[in-house]
Design a protein around this motif. Sequence first.
Motif, PDB file in Angstrom:
ATOM      1  N   LYS A  12      33.385  35.316  38.977  1.00 18.65           N
ATOM      2  CA  LYS A  12      33.921  36.269  38.005  1.00 18.65           C
ATOM      3  C   LYS A  12      34.921  37.167  38.714  1.00 18.65           C
ATOM      4  O   LYS A  12      34.580  37.819  39.706  1.00 18.65           O
ATOM      5  N   ALA A  15      41.263  39.792  36.037  1.00 23.79           N
ATOM      6  CA  ALA A  15      42.584  39.221  35.781  1.00 23.79           C
ATOM      7  C   ALA A  15      43.468  40.306  35.164  1.00 23.79           C
ATOM      8  O   ALA A  15      43.269  41.494  35.414  1.00 23.79           O
ATOM      9  N   MET A  20      37.694  37.344  34.135  1.00 23.50           N
ATOM     10  CA  MET A  20      37.825  35.906  33.951  1.00 23.50           C
ATOM     11  C   MET A  20      36.673  35.227  34.693  1.00 23.50           C
ATOM     12  O   MET A  20      36.384  35.562  35.843  1.00 23.50           O
ATOM     13  N   GLU A  21      36.011  34.300  34.025  1.00 24.09           N
ATOM     14  CA  GLU A  21      34.916  33.553  34.632  1.00 24.09           C
ATOM     15  C   GLU A  21      35.360  32.118  34.852  1.00 24.09           C
ATOM     16  O   GLU A  21      35.795  31.453  33.906  1.00 24.09           O
ATOM     17  N   ILE A  36      37.879  27.098  33.229  1.00 16.91           N
ATOM     18  CA  ILE A  36      37.826  28.515  32.859  1.00 16.91           C
ATOM     19  C   ILE A  36      36.789  28.658  31.745  1.00 16.91           C
ATOM     20  O   ILE A  36      36.965  28.135  30.645  1.00 16.91           O
ATOM     21  N   LYS A  38      35.267  31.753  30.627  1.00 13.27           N
ATOM     22  CA  LYS A  38      35.547  32.905  29.764  1.00 13.27           C
ATOM     23  C   LYS A  38      36.805  33.599  30.250  1.00 13.27           C
ATOM     24  O   LYS A  38      37.043  33.680  31.451  1.00 13.27           O
ATOM     25  N   SER A  39      37.599  34.106  29.309  1.00 11.36           N
ATOM     26  CA  SER A  39      38.826  34.797  29.690  1.00 11.36           C
ATOM     27  C   SER A  39      39.296  35.704  28.566  1.00 11.36           C
ATOM     28  O   SER A  39      39.198  35.345  27.382  1.00 11.36           O
ATOM     29  N   ASP A  40      39.775  36.880  28.945  1.00 15.31           N
ATOM     30  CA  ASP A  40      40.353  37.816  27.977  1.00 15.31           C
ATOM     31  C   ASP A  40      41.874  37.744  27.958  1.00 15.31           C
ATOM     32  O   ASP A  40      42.528  38.560  27.307  1.00 15.31           O
ATOM     33  N   GLU A  41      42.444  36.771  28.675  1.00 12.72           N
ATOM     34  CA  GLU A  41      43.896  36.674  28.757  1.00 12.72           C
ATOM     35  C   GLU A  41      44.488  36.187  27.443  1.00 12.72           C
ATOM     36  O   GLU A  41      43.805  35.547  26.623  1.00 12.72           O
ATOM     37  N   SER A  74      47.312  36.579  36.041  1.00  9.06           N
ATOM     38  CA  SER A  74      46.281  35.678  35.517  1.00  9.06           C
ATOM     39  C   SER A  74      46.104  34.461  36.408  1.00  9.06           C
ATOM     40  O   SER A  74      44.980  34.095  36.769  1.00  9.06           O
ATOM     41  N   LEU A  78      42.991  33.274  38.908  1.00  4.69           N
ATOM     42  CA  LEU A  78      42.398  31.938  38.912  1.00  4.69           C
ATOM     43  C   LEU A  78      42.309  31.383  40.332  1.00  4.69           C
ATOM     44  O   LEU A  78      41.260  30.873  40.753  1.00  4.69           O
TER      45      LEU A  78
END
Length: 573
Positions: A12, A15, A20-21, A36, A38-41, A74, A78
């Motif tokens: 985790k 980002a 981001m997981e 990926i 989980k991501s809030d991007e 982002s 990663l």
Amino acid sequence: MTPMKPGVYTQKVVAHNGFMEVEVKLSADRIEAVKIVKSDETPYIVDEPMKQVISKVLKDQTLRVDTVSGATRSTGALLRAIGEAVEAAGGVSSEWTPDPVVIDPAKLPLADAPKADVVVIGAGASGLAAAAAAAEAGAKVVVLEKAPQAGGSLALSNGVLAAAGTDIQKASGTPADPAGLAKLWLEDQKRSVRGGVPGYPDKARVEALVKQSADTVAWLTKNVGLKFSANPVAADGIGAYALIPAASEAGKPAGAAQAEALLSYVEKKGGKVLTSTSAWKLITDKNGSIAGVSAADGKNRFEFHARAVVLATGGFGADLLKITQRQPRWAAFTEISKAAKTDTGDGLALAESVGGREVNDSWLIGVGIAPAYAPMTPSMLGPRGWKGITLVNEKGERFVKEDLPVLADAVSEQRDAWLVLDSTEHDKANRLMAYFGYETVVNANNWEELARRIGAPQAKLRATMDKYNADAKLGKDTVMGRDPENFAPLTKAPFYAVKVKPVIGGTMGGVLTDRSWRVLNAKKAPVKGLWATGEMANRAFYNRVYEPGTGLLIAYESGREAGAAAAKAALKK
């Protein structure tokens, strides 16, 4: 290579928009899979770049992979997550980042190149506009773009365009007088930060640009198919002249939609756009006139024989060294940038190699200010948005009229700048504390304590805020002259201070050009066959203040005019 313990590792990381997981499958000596979880991007911005990075990591088995323009934070996050997975498995991440191999393009095999009358270097707003105009004029056009996709900084932008005298504005009843826009533009430059050289902006060129803006908008709408509307929000200053682009797909910047439309139009007109292909040398004849371009794609080199070349490579907003050499103060702000990663000043070296001359006093385009993490922004803004913020510096003093359209330059002049707010909207403000840190956000129950936490003199911040609140109660900003409707008291504890920095959008600079966008040498004579557009030719239009929407106007207009002129010269018998 240090062996790793095979397995699936979940990391985790922080980002751009939040956490981001990332799930990484490792064998003893390979990175087998990356997912990926989980991501809030923002999906439109990061999905394709993420795929590119993952594909490169798995194919080449390396973490020495470039982050992708427009999604730098982002894709960087990663890569960091994969590196942390390697370490968790007992590996050594540094072993997965070997030094890059430098390729000499001159030693690559020569391959056949498409025929061209006009070569455009760069596929951003000005480059695509130049290619479209040249193709309309009947020229065979090749566009060279070093990134994997066309669009440049345009694809990262909101697509707003400043213009005057357009049919769109006349029909809506919004301000449309070219002279009015030019006057506002020139007047606003008088508030530029100190240190600029005399002569900027060039009044005649600003007025000529604005006068031609209606023709450029008509070309964009009727020929290319772009759609704009007049600014529906009551605005003052140059904002009243803004043309708002049609809504794009959810999550897609309006500028990206404009780039796609321009690219489609160029190809429809017969132009060829070669991505992942860098121009590395301009070819000249015995008289010093442009005769073509040498380019390479990493596997082959190409020689394009053309009598006309348009430099549309953008500025140097992504090149730390060039920024440090020209405006070292701004080097501290390169982390937050909306400039395309490919904006590294390539065009400057190309132009200078054939006698072109860089302008004096290159400056950075500040397009806004931002906190350390994008998700903090909604929690630090009140009902008036950015116009309602209050800023103080490390001295505990206000330093700018906060409802100006662009604050980046003023913020760049401070050692530290803090946006202060109170607990009027307590739940919203308190969410900021998820990012607590002395370089991000702090809070306190009184102004003296807040001053201590931001490193400002306690008595000075207290006096500043007492004066601020007294003025707000009277409805008159006697210190900075802010509009009363953007001026609200800050009296409810706890108080918060969010550290903000300028956001780089590009550069004001490039090379010397004449009013026809021809590149000039040291004697101010044209380099025959060479034009420059966009950020390669925008210094004449500013002192040290960026005007919202004008960068895109310069890009489209310079591209359209230079492309047509280049085609005319190339096709001349």
